[in-house]
Design an enzyme around this catalytic site. Structure first.
Site, PDB file in Angstrom:
ATOM      1  CG  ASP A 157      -0.871   6.308  -3.490  1.00 14.91           C
ATOM      2  OD1 ASP A 157      -0.667   6.144  -2.285  1.00 14.91           O
ATOM      3  OD2 ASP A 157      -0.014   6.786  -4.269  1.00 14.91           O
TER       4      ASP A 157
ATOM      5  CD  GLU B 124      -2.180   7.778   1.233  1.00 16.16           C
ATOM      6  OE1 GLU B 124      -1.248   7.943   2.035  1.00 16.16           O
ATOM      7  OE2 GLU B 124      -2.100   8.172   0.057  1.00 16.16           O
TER       8      GLU B 124
ATOM      9  CG  ASP C 293       2.810   5.740   3.836  1.00 16.03           C
ATOM     10  OD1 ASP C 293       3.919   5.469   3.332  1.00 16.03           O
ATOM     11  OD2 ASP C 293       1.784   5.966   3.169  1.00 16.03           O
TER      12      ASP C 293
END
Ligand code: GLC
Ligand code: GLC
Length: 651
Positions: free
Chosen positions: A296, A338, A403
């Site tokens: 992340d 990510e 997101d």
């Protein structure tokens, strides 16, 4: 070039000496085992420790206690390698024997929140038949760990990497789910939220209580001098929540680095103890049965004064170090990066020695761009210039995730086509918030920043593709076009190579859910509009061809089935074709001796692709459209209905 052996061994000498010195001690500390597990581990240490050592030395070599830290990191790795359950060791061996397993045309991913999708981890387990029906082989669950009550950034504020949020289940449920998924052909994917912890994590609590060792786990400054200096060059990530990147914590009499929310404290990776502690958390997740870790917010993990503190070289070294220790202790595990940043930076995280998988935010953004503009020029250019990555890595291609959509295309690429990046982003934001006249989209702005004019977009796939507006207007024709758009963009992620990833709910055309506005923990974050609870009563209609759900589900299910039936959808080469039309995207894929031509019309007007553009790629051979069974032959032109796409293979 062949590596010069003497050079390599000279370079590896310090690492090998360190290993020789440490191994007997590690063996004693881990119970003196001399079994097959220890031997396998010793082999992997021999193969990968020099690399790990080199990376750690670059990161922490200047540290006065470097050798002690090195020893404790190695101990962590050895301890967790030896604790790896037998089934996962077998998986390690299987993956090492077939390292390209994730390139297969069988791979199809899904992503969801355990609670919103199925009420918790056991509920997710009960949905395995649903996943299999859809054809999934990869399931990403949003972070299921202990997190603060109320706003936890959807679980991205982790209070313990070892405890599951009690509302979702227990760690045993999670391990059982990983096993059940694996036995049913699905890999469990979880986040490694490693840029920050929540402010309720044990480390944060100790830091707040004044423990200096834990204060060092975070980046804390006694006054505004350093924060002000850093902020001169930082981008604001969540400006709605707090300006700048720091939060004052009175108990600590200091400013804590908080890139995202105030309750998400950035970890201080310049401290080797943090690296060691997080290596332990990483390997514990691996040993639970997680097969892919989504790293992340990778861009933010290293900070340096005078820079944007994004994508710094040390961020790459850190991930490579985590990768190297994973090769030693849990080699089946893959990393997915990510990095929702400039495309030049996105690719730098991709490599067998860093992240084998990466989100493809550029493809995602440009699919939406093509729907808005009805033009494929930027998309075709991106596939030409920016799609190729090392053959032992794969893109994770998606149209929506949990997101927002950020317009992360490169301004330089856009300029080459005469498009001004800033203005075009303004247009896209107008379009996808439905403010642009004639827009079909129903989306919301996310993190509009009046200082920079920047904004991103929230909304479900179906709502952004026009289904919500069409239903509101009771227009059967518009509904039809919206469904075509949904299938069109999915047809690209399913055919272009890499792992397609579906945000679960999109397969039944889930619309925006505005009820988040009534929940104070969510009201300030428009991303919740596209994170509704799964409507199972709607999903129950998925086999009814007269329902909206059924039309979308059947279309998508068919694309997935075709992908999984034909090896040509295995990752391989991709060549973008000219089509003589700004509205039609076409590419040619050659894989394992098979060929595929995809042509896709991104406009609601019929188009014709001249035969001269297509047939050379098929060497003039007649072709069949896998979708309709229709035969096409040279030198015929190819007509495409509004938003139609074809998947042609030699007949
Ligand atoms: C990642 C997540 C996002 C979260 C952020 C902070 O980007 O995808 O949902 O807000 O990290 O953890
Ligand atoms: C920013 C970050 C990205 C994160 C997103 C959350 O774009 O770069 O990592 O997912 O914010 O909205």
């Amino acid at each position: 070039m062949m590596p010069d052996r003497s050079d390599t061994s000279e370079r590896d000498r310090p690492a090998r000496l360190a290993l020789e010195r440490l191994l007997p001690r590690l063996r004693r500390q881990t119970g003196g085992q001399a079994d097959a597990a220890w031997l396998a581990l010793a082999g992997r240490l021999d193969a990968h420790f020099p690399l790990l050592f080199g990376l750690l030395e670059q990161l922490y070599g200047d540290h006065p206690d470097f050798s002690e830290h090195l020893e404790s990191i190695l101990l962590t790795v050895v301890r967790l390698a030896l604790a790896r359950p037998p089934e996962l060791r077998a998986l390690d061996a299987a993956r090492e024997a077939r390292p390209d397993w994730f390139q297969s045309n069988q791979m199809v991913g899904g992503v969801c929140y355990a609670d919103l999708f199925a009420g918790g981890l056991r509920g997710v387990r009960d949905k395995i038949p649903y996943f299999k029906e859809l054809g999934l082989t990869y399931l990403h669950l949003m972070p299921p760990f202990l997190c603060p009550a109320g706003n936890s950034d959807g679980g991205y504020a982790v209070s313990s990497y070892r405890q599951v949020n009690p509302a979702l289940g227990t760690v045993d449920d999670l391990a059982a789910l990983a096993t059940d998924l694996r036995h049913n052909g699905l890999s469990l994917v979880l986040d490694f939220v490693f840029n920050h912890t929540s402010d309720e994590h044990e480390w944060a609590k100790r830091a707040r209580a004044g423990d200096p060792a834990y204060r060092e786990f975070y980046r804390v400054f006694p006054d505004r001098a350093q924060p002000d200096a850093f902020e001169k060059t930082l981008r604001e990530i969540f400006p709605d929540e707090h300006p700048g990147a720091f939060t004052y914590v009175p108990e600590m009499q200091g400013w804590v680095w908080t890139t995202f929310h105030r309750f998400q404290w950035d970890l201080n990776y310049s401290n080797p103890a943090v690296f060691n502690a997080m290596a332990e958390e990483l390997l514990r997740l691996a040993n639970l049965g997680v097969e892919v870790l989504r790293l992340d917010a990778v861009a933010f993990i290293w900070k340096k004064l005078g820079t944007a503190c994004e994508n710094l070289p040390e961020a790459h070294l850190l991930i490579q170090a985590f990768n190297a220790l994973t090769r030693i202790a849990a080699p089946a595990l893959l990393f997915k990066s990510e990095a929702i940043v400039h495309p030049d930076e996105v690719v730098k995280y991709i490599g067998a020695d860093e992240c084998q998988l990466s989100y493809n935010p550029l493809l995602m953004a440009l699919l939406w761009n093509s729907l808005a503009t009805r033009k494929v020029r930027l998309l075709a250019q991106a596939l030409r210039l920016r799609f190729q990555i090392p053959p032992d890595c794969a893109w994770v291609n998606y149209v929506r995730v949990h997101d927002d959509i950020g317009w992360t295309f490169s301004d330089e690429d856009a300029a080459r086509l005469g498009v001004k990046g800033y203005d075009h982003r303004q247009f896209l934001n107008q379009f996808y918030t439905g403010r642009f006249p004639g827009s079909f989209a129903a989306g919301l702005p996310f993190q509009e920043n009046p200082k920079t004019g920047d904004s991103r977009i929230s909304g479900t796939c179906a709502s952004l593709a026009g289904l919500e507006t069409a239903i509101r207007d009771s227009s059967a024709a518009e509904i039809d076009l919206a469904i075509r758009r949904i299938l069109l963009i999915h047809s690209v992620i399913l055919s272009v190579g890499g792992i397609p990833l579906i945000y679960l709910g999109d397969e039944i055309g889930t619309l925006n859910d505005y009820s988040y506005r009534g929940d104070p923990a969510k009201a300030n974050d428009s991303r919740w509009v596209h994170r509704p609870a799964m409507r199972w009563e709607r999903a129950a209609c998925r086999h009814d061809p007269s329902s909206l759900e059924g039309r979308i589900y059947a279309g998508l299910r068919r694309l997935i089935a075709l992908r999984q039936q034909h090896p040509v959808f295995t990752a391989g080469s991709l060549q973008v074709l000219d089509t003589g039309s700004d509205h039609v995207l076409a590419y040619h894929c050659a894989r394992g001796g098979e060929r595929l031509i995809v042509a896709a019309n991104f406009s609601e007007q019929p188009q014709v692709v001249g035969g001269q553009y297509l047939w050379p790629a098929l060497a003039g051979a007649p072709a069949v459209d896998l979708l309709t069974g229709q035969l096409h032959a040279a030198p015929q032109d190819l007509p495409l209905a509004p938003y139609e796409f074809v998947w042609l293979t030699p007949a």
